[in-house]
Design a protein around this motif. Structure first.
Motif, PDB file in Angstrom:
ATOM      1  N   GLU A  92       0.832  -1.202   0.000  1.00  8.27           N
ATOM      2  CA  GLU A  92       0.000   0.000   0.000  1.00  8.27           C
ATOM      3  C   GLU A  92       0.865   1.251   0.000  1.00  8.27           C
ATOM      4  OE1 GLU A  92      -3.432   0.239   2.342  1.00  8.27           O
ATOM      5  OE2 GLU A  92      -3.740  -1.921   2.388  1.00  8.27           O
ATOM      6  N   GLY A  93       0.468   2.228  -0.772  1.00  6.57           N
ATOM      7  CA  GLY A  93       1.191   3.482  -0.846  1.00  6.57           C
ATOM      8  C   GLY A  93       2.447   3.392  -1.693  1.00  6.57           C
ATOM      9  N   GLY A  94       2.708   2.234  -2.307  1.00  2.25           N
ATOM     10  CA  GLY A  94       3.858   2.081  -3.184  1.00  2.25           C
ATOM     11  C   GLY A  94       5.166   1.766  -2.494  1.00  2.25           C
ATOM     12  N   GLY A  95       5.223   1.810  -1.161  1.00  2.00           N
ATOM     13  CA  GLY A  95       6.433   1.437  -0.432  1.00  2.00           C
ATOM     14  C   GLY A  95       7.251   2.649  -0.035  1.00  2.00           C
ATOM     15  N   PRO A  96       8.332   2.522   0.734  1.00  2.00           N
ATOM     16  CA  PRO A  96       8.843   1.247   1.185  1.00  2.00           C
ATOM     17  C   PRO A  96       7.910   0.610   2.207  1.00  2.00           C
ATOM     18  CG  PRO A  96      10.152   3.037   2.140  1.00  2.00           C
ATOM     19  CD  PRO A  96       9.097   3.647   1.263  1.00  2.00           C
ATOM     20  N   PRO A  97       7.988  -0.668   2.400  1.00  2.00           N
ATOM     21  CA  PRO A  97       8.880  -1.617   1.757  1.00  2.00           C
ATOM     22  C   PRO A  97       8.614  -1.721   0.256  1.00  2.00           C
ATOM     23  CG  PRO A  97       7.245  -2.773   3.069  1.00  2.00           C
ATOM     24  CD  PRO A  97       7.029  -1.312   3.293  1.00  2.00           C
ATOM     25  N   THR A  98       9.564  -2.333  -0.445  1.00  2.00           N
ATOM     26  CA  THR A  98       9.505  -2.396  -1.899  1.00  2.00           C
ATOM     27  C   THR A  98       9.345  -3.836  -2.370  1.00  2.00           C
ATOM     28  OG1 THR A  98      10.979  -0.488  -1.976  1.00  2.00           O
ATOM     29  CG2 THR A  98      10.722  -1.758  -4.007  1.00  2.00           C
ATOM     30  N   PRO A  99       8.242  -4.141  -3.069  1.00  2.00           N
ATOM     31  CA  PRO A  99       8.073  -5.492  -3.606  1.00  2.00           C
ATOM     32  C   PRO A  99       9.002  -5.694  -4.799  1.00  2.00           C
ATOM     33  CG  PRO A  99       6.213  -4.123  -4.230  1.00  2.00           C
ATOM     34  CD  PRO A  99       7.088  -3.289  -3.342  1.00  2.00           C
ATOM     35  N   ILE A 100       9.511  -6.904  -4.948  1.00  2.00           N
ATOM     36  CA  ILE A 100      10.390  -7.235  -6.065  1.00  2.00           C
ATOM     37  C   ILE A 100       9.625  -8.170  -7.006  1.00  2.00           C
ATOM     38  CG2 ILE A 100      12.573  -8.307  -6.731  1.00  2.00           C
ATOM     39  CD1 ILE A 100      13.570  -7.510  -3.882  1.00  2.00           C
ATOM     40  N   PRO A 101       9.249  -7.667  -8.190  1.00  2.00           N
ATOM     41  CA  PRO A 101       8.479  -8.495  -9.122  1.00  2.00           C
ATOM     42  C   PRO A 101       9.315  -9.620  -9.730  1.00  2.00           C
ATOM     43  CG  PRO A 101       8.865  -6.308 -10.046  1.00  2.00           C
ATOM     44  CD  PRO A 101       9.484  -6.326  -8.696  1.00  2.00           C
ATOM     45  N   VAL A 102       8.633 -10.705 -10.068  1.00  2.00           N
ATOM     46  CA  VAL A 102       9.258 -11.868 -10.695  1.00  2.00           C
ATOM     47  C   VAL A 102       8.400 -12.246 -11.898  1.00  2.00           C
ATOM     48  CG1 VAL A 102       9.825 -14.314 -10.378  1.00  2.00           C
ATOM     49  CG2 VAL A 102      10.217 -12.704  -8.517  1.00  2.00           C
ATOM     50  N   THR A 103       9.055 -12.573 -13.007  1.00  2.00           N
ATOM     51  CA  THR A 103       8.335 -13.036 -14.191  1.00  2.00           C
ATOM     52  C   THR A 103       8.472 -14.548 -14.290  1.00  2.00           C
ATOM     53  OG1 THR A 103       8.712 -10.946 -15.329  1.00  2.00           O
ATOM     54  CG2 THR A 103       8.137 -12.831 -16.699  1.00  2.00           C
ATOM     55  N   VAL A 104       7.337 -15.218 -14.490  1.00  2.00           N
ATOM     56  CA  VAL A 104       7.306 -16.680 -14.578  1.00  2.00           C
ATOM     57  C   VAL A 104       6.542 -17.106 -15.823  1.00  2.00           C
ATOM     58  CG1 VAL A 104       7.442 -17.028 -12.074  1.00  2.00           C
ATOM     59  CG2 VAL A 104       5.208 -16.860 -13.180  1.00  2.00           C
ATOM     60  N   ASP A 119      11.431  -6.076  -0.060  1.00  2.00           N
ATOM     61  CA  ASP A 119      12.603  -5.465   0.553  1.00  2.00           C
ATOM     62  C   ASP A 119      12.150  -4.439   1.583  1.00  2.00           C
ATOM     63  OD1 ASP A 119      14.947  -4.173   1.267  1.00  2.00           O
ATOM     64  OD2 ASP A 119      15.610  -3.839  -0.797  1.00  2.00           O
ATOM     65  N   THR A 120      12.479  -4.680   2.854  1.00  2.00           N
ATOM     66  CA  THR A 120      12.063  -3.786   3.929  1.00  2.00           C
ATOM     67  C   THR A 120      12.851  -2.490   3.961  1.00  2.00           C
ATOM     68  OG1 THR A 120      13.606  -4.779   5.490  1.00  2.00           O
ATOM     69  CG2 THR A 120      11.366  -5.719   5.397  1.00  2.00           C
ATOM     70  N   GLY A 121      14.029  -2.495   3.330  1.00  2.00           N
ATOM     71  CA  GLY A 121      14.867  -1.300   3.339  1.00  2.00           C
ATOM     72  C   GLY A 121      15.747  -1.188   4.572  1.00  2.00           C
ATOM     73  N   ILE A 122      15.651  -2.150   5.488  1.00  2.00           N
ATOM     74  CA  ILE A 122      16.480  -2.125   6.696  1.00  2.00           C
ATOM     75  C   ILE A 122      17.907  -2.483   6.295  1.00  2.00           C
ATOM     76  CG2 ILE A 122      16.903  -3.185   8.948  1.00  2.00           C
ATOM     77  CD1 ILE A 122      13.872  -3.696   9.126  1.00  2.00           C
ATOM     78  N   ARG A 123      18.841  -1.607   6.643  1.00  2.00           N
ATOM     79  CA  ARG A 123      20.253  -1.864   6.326  1.00  2.00           C
ATOM     80  C   ARG A 123      21.112  -1.613   7.531  1.00  2.00           C
ATOM     81  NH1 ARG A 123      18.063  -3.976   2.651  1.00  2.00           N
ATOM     82  NH2 ARG A 123      18.103  -3.411   0.517  1.00  2.00           N
TER      83      ARG A 123
END
Length: 123
Positions: A92-104, A119-123
């Motif tokens: 929701e709201g586009g992130g962060p966190p950031t979803p990582i798309p996968v093509t199948v 990706d939560t963005g925690i570093r």
């Protein structure tokens, strides 16, 4: 008698989800969504595993869209027709966190398995 036959047809269609028997999708995408990292620094001997993502998963292909909710363990199942699909968690709201798309590529009569990451963005 005609009313009973019509009622029977309506009940049968409702039981099939409104689809004819030949329209059932026997292929799709199944998997799990994990969010991580969960700790700013992962130290050996002090694990910090990714956590299940609870929310919406969306798959798109040539203007078609399919969505499903994950369970408490981040698992999902999306029945979709064969073809090339891009699938990712929806944040929701586009992130962060950031979803990582996968093509199948979904094959006829089979479900492809995938693990999606957020990706939560925690570093």
């Amino acid at each position: 008698m005609r009313g009973i036959a019509s009622l029977t047809l309506v009940v049968l269609l409702a039981a099939c989800g409104g689809r004819g028997g030949g329209d059932a999708v026997d292929s799709g995408i199944r998997g799990r969504v994990l969010a991580g990292p969960q700790c700013p620094v992962v130290v050996e001997g002090s694990p910090c595993p990714d956590r299940p993502f609870v929310g919406l998963v969306r798959a798109t292909s040539d203007g078609r869209t399919a969505e499903a909710r994950t369970d408490q363990e981040g698992r999902f199942s999306l029945p979709v027709p064969p073809g090339r699909w891009t699938v990712s968690a929806v944040v929701e709201g586009g992130g962060p966190p950031t979803p990582i798309p996968v093509t199948v590529r979904v094959q006829p009569g089979a479900y492809v398995r995938v693990t999606l990451e957020v990706d939560t963005g925690i570093r």
